[in-house]
Design a protein around this motif. Structure first.
Motif, short mmCIF file in Angstrom:
data_model
loop_
_atom_site.label_atom_id
_atom_site.label_comp_id
_atom_site.label_asym_id
_atom_site.label_seq_id
_atom_site.Cartn_x
_atom_site.Cartn_y
_atom_site.Cartn_z
N ALA A 194 0.84 -1.19 0.00
CA ALA A 194 0.00 0.00 0.00
C ALA A 194 0.88 1.25 0.00
O ALA A 194 1.87 1.32 0.73
N GLY A 195 0.53 2.19 -0.85
CA GLY A 195 1.27 3.44 -0.91
C GLY A 195 2.56 3.38 -1.72
O GLY A 195 3.28 4.37 -1.80
N ALA A 196 2.85 2.24 -2.29
CA ALA A 196 4.07 2.09 -3.11
C ALA A 196 3.64 1.64 -4.51
O ALA A 196 3.11 0.54 -4.67
N ASP A 197 3.84 2.49 -5.49
CA ASP A 197 3.41 2.17 -6.85
C ASP A 197 4.27 1.06 -7.45
O ASP A 197 5.49 1.06 -7.32
N PHE A 198 3.61 0.11 -8.11
CA PHE A 198 4.28 -0.94 -8.87
C PHE A 198 5.33 -1.66 -8.02
O PHE A 198 6.47 -1.86 -8.43
N THR A 199 4.91 -2.07 -6.84
CA THR A 199 5.79 -2.76 -5.91
C THR A 199 5.02 -3.88 -5.22
O THR A 199 3.91 -3.66 -4.72
N LEU A 200 5.60 -5.07 -5.21
CA LEU A 200 5.01 -6.15 -4.43
C LEU A 200 6.07 -6.75 -3.51
O LEU A 200 7.27 -6.67 -3.79
N LYS A 201 5.60 -7.33 -2.42
CA LYS A 201 6.49 -7.99 -1.46
C LYS A 201 6.24 -9.49 -1.51
O LYS A 201 5.09 -9.94 -1.51
N ALA A 202 7.32 -10.26 -1.55
CA ALA A 202 7.23 -11.72 -1.59
C ALA A 202 8.00 -12.31 -0.42
O ALA A 202 9.12 -11.89 -0.12
N LEU A 203 7.40 -13.28 0.23
CA LEU A 203 7.98 -13.95 1.39
C LEU A 203 7.99 -15.45 1.13
O LEU A 203 6.96 -16.04 0.82
N VAL A 204 9.16 -16.07 1.25
CA VAL A 204 9.31 -17.51 1.06
C VAL A 204 9.79 -18.11 2.37
O VAL A 204 10.93 -17.89 2.79
N LEU A 205 8.92 -18.86 3.04
CA LEU A 205 9.29 -19.53 4.29
C LEU A 205 8.20 -20.51 4.67
O LEU A 205 7.12 -20.52 4.09
N SER A 206 8.49 -21.34 5.66
CA SER A 206 7.52 -22.28 6.21
C SER A 206 7.64 -22.26 7.71
O SER A 206 8.74 -22.35 8.26
N LEU A 207 6.51 -22.13 8.41
CA LEU A 207 6.53 -22.12 9.86
C LEU A 207 6.67 -23.53 10.44
O LEU A 207 6.85 -23.69 11.63
N SER A 208 6.59 -24.56 9.59
CA SER A 208 6.76 -25.93 10.05
C SER A 208 8.02 -26.59 9.52
O SER A 208 8.35 -27.71 9.89
N ASP A 209 8.75 -25.89 8.65
CA ASP A 209 9.94 -26.46 8.02
C ASP A 209 11.01 -25.38 7.94
O ASP A 209 10.91 -24.45 7.14
N VAL A 210 12.04 -25.50 8.78
CA VAL A 210 13.12 -24.51 8.78
C VAL A 210 14.40 -25.09 8.18
O VAL A 210 15.49 -24.58 8.41
N ASP A 211 14.27 -26.17 7.41
CA ASP A 211 15.43 -26.72 6.73
C ASP A 211 15.98 -25.73 5.71
O ASP A 211 15.22 -24.92 5.16
N PRO A 212 17.28 -25.77 5.43
CA PRO A 212 17.87 -24.84 4.44
C PRO A 212 17.24 -25.00 3.06
O PRO A 212 16.89 -26.11 2.64
N ILE A 213 17.11 -23.90 2.37
CA ILE A 213 16.60 -23.88 1.00
C ILE A 213 17.76 -24.11 0.03
O ILE A 213 18.78 -23.43 0.13
N PRO A 214 17.63 -25.04 -0.92
CA PRO A 214 18.70 -25.23 -1.90
C PRO A 214 18.77 -24.05 -2.87
O PRO A 214 17.76 -23.37 -3.12
N ASP A 215 19.94 -23.81 -3.42
CA ASP A 215 20.07 -22.77 -4.44
C ASP A 215 19.19 -23.10 -5.64
O ASP A 215 19.02 -24.27 -6.01
N GLY A 216 18.66 -22.08 -6.24
CA GLY A 216 17.80 -22.27 -7.41
C GLY A 216 16.57 -21.40 -7.32
O GLY A 216 16.49 -20.45 -6.52
N GLU A 217 15.56 -21.69 -8.14
CA GLU A 217 14.36 -20.87 -8.20
C GLU A 217 13.58 -20.90 -6.89
O GLU A 217 13.44 -21.96 -6.26
N LEU A 218 13.08 -19.74 -6.50
CA LEU A 218 12.23 -19.62 -5.32
C LEU A 218 10.76 -19.45 -5.71
O LEU A 218 9.89 -20.15 -5.21
N TYR A 219 10.50 -18.51 -6.62
CA TYR A 219 9.14 -18.26 -7.06
C TYR A 219 9.17 -17.52 -8.39
O TYR A 219 10.21 -16.99 -8.80
#
Length: 211
Positions: free
Chosen positions: A92-117
């Motif tokens: 809100a209040g920021a033109d042409f901007t989105l926020k993306a969050l990648v995480l799991s509240l049940s899985d805190v294992d490391p994320i492998p390198d590569g595509e996230l989203y």
């Protein structure tokens, strides 16, 4: 004795320098579509720099005069094999901007390198031209809930000069997956709090068992 101290100091400096140099990279791919109005799937990938990354967050910012942002529940979707959840929303209040969050509240294992989203944009530039898109406000957290230094990058959404022109290796892919269930406003703070709470609960259980 003096030599041992000197060696220890040098080893400490080397370890500090290596840790300081390790920066988590969140990088968007540049994409070229065949014609204006084409769907451009912009994917953000992780380069951990050798660190353990349990969650990431970032903002995507673009030029709204020549690119239209994602829309609908599947405007952005999980990519890669990390198994985490994706949450995203427009700021809100920021033109042409989105926020993306990648995480799991049940899985805190490391994320492998590569595509996230990936997010589906619509290219509206003139043929043969490009529009800027950037990854900014990058953040990351390790499995212990500690913040890691992270950086984004600058990318482009381009329209080919003519139909069938080369796309310089960029891909336009079909949408996959769906929108995550966690609110993006939660941020990495939620991950850090969860990890610390679980560690505290584990210590209490161990103390109770020992008693």
């Amino acid at each position: 004795m003096r030599m041992r101290v000197g060696v220890a100091v040098l080893v400490g400096i080397a370890m500090w320098a290596r840790a300081a140099a390790a920066v988590v990279q969140l990088e968007a791919d540049s994409v070229t579509v065949a014609a204006a109005g084409g769907r451009a799937e912009v994917c953000v990938r992780l380069d951990s720099g050798g660190q353990e990354v349990a969650g990431t967050e970032n903002r995507l910012v673009w030029d709204g005069s020549c690119v239209s942002g994602p829309s609908g529940a599947e405007g952005c979707y999980v990519a890669g094999s990390h198994g985490k959840d994706l949450s995203w929303n427009y700021l809100a209040g920021a033109d042409f901007t989105l926020k993306a969050l990648v995480l799991s509240l049940s899985d805190v294992d490391p994320i492998p390198d590569g595509e996230l989203y990936c997010c589906a944009f619509t290219a509206e530039a003139a043929a043969g031209s490009c529009c800027p898109l950037s990854v900014v406000a990058a953040g990351a957290s390790d499995p212990q809930g500690n913040a890691l230094v992270a950086e984004g990058n600058d990318a482009q959404v381009c329209v080919a000069a003519s139909v069938g022109a080369d796309d310089d290796g960029c891909q336009v892919v079909a949408p996959r997956g769906g929108r995550g269930v966690l609110p993006a406003a939660l941020g990495l703070v939620g991950l850090q709090i969860l990890i610390r709470w679980r560690r505290s609960a584990r210590r209490h259980r161990m103390s109770a068992d020992a008693g």
